[in-house]
Design an enzyme around this catalytic site. Sequence first.
Site, PDB file in Angstrom:
ATOM      1  N   TYR A  23      -9.870  -1.559   1.777  1.00 42.94           N
ATOM      2  CA  TYR A  23      -9.843  -0.537   0.723  1.00 42.94           C
ATOM      3  C   TYR A  23     -10.007  -1.191  -0.648  1.00 42.94           C
ATOM      4  O   TYR A  23     -10.786  -0.715  -1.494  1.00 42.94           O
ATOM      5  CB  TYR A  23      -8.529   0.223   0.800  1.00 42.94           C
TER       6      TYR A  23
ATOM      7  N   LYS B 103     -12.895  -0.486  -3.526  1.00 39.34           N
ATOM      8  CA  LYS B 103     -12.588   0.008  -4.864  1.00 39.34           C
ATOM      9  C   LYS B 103     -12.930  -1.016  -5.944  1.00 39.34           C
ATOM     10  O   LYS B 103     -13.278  -0.642  -7.081  1.00 39.34           O
ATOM     11  CB  LYS B 103     -11.119   0.409  -4.949  1.00 39.34           C
TER      12      LYS B 103
END
Length: 254
Positions: A159, A163
């Site tokens: 993740y 990002k």
Amino acid sequence: MTSRFTDRTALVTGAGSGIGRAIALAFAAEGARVVVAGRRREPLDETVRLIEDQGGKALAVTADVTRPEDAESMVRAAVDTFGSLDVAVNNAGVFRGGAPLADLPEADWRTQLDTNVTGVFLPLRAEIHRMRAQPSGGAIVNIASTFGAHTRVPGATGYAASKAAVSALTRGAALDHIGEGVRINAVSPGAVETPMSLRPGETEADREERARATLPLGRVSSTAEIAAAVLYLASDDASSVVGTDLVVDSGATA
């Protein structure tokens, strides 16, 4: 409330719940005509209803941000219905984590890259194409995260990588297109009062107790606080802010 966005059209992806819905409601409250986009129609229709109950104007568009044709159709719907696309917020995202990177299933890795990176790139490209053709240009805000360019935690490496890419994509695109009148920035939320910030088995009360002990502010951010940061960057108040990544995280990365 002010009326910073009167006679402007705003597009918000992932607007069926959480941060995306809060952003859409905030734009409507300040006078914008809002296009809300997402994969599932029912929650989008609920967002539209909430906006209309405030006296605002909104349109729901079912779209998958990982599909280029859907990214184009969102922009086209905004222009066909309201005449322009002045603001866009690329908020749609997913989290797949909880395990060390070596144990992360490839399917989860690909899902995060597809939605969190490609799902920003495709709408961003379509939005820029439209905005740079308008005399008034436009403003775009991408939703990144403190996980990535600002901090890392065990079990969220995939993740964080996705990002961090959003942060880099934002800064690069901002430099590429500010000369064409398209101003691009990002907001990086930390823990927010949404289900995504709950740890496995954790209740909202548990999260509040954890936040009091671990966050300098002593609480997680509200969705309204994230929306306020987005609206600032999208507004004329931030007319000289280009390529920034605004962290809103209760002091976690201070």
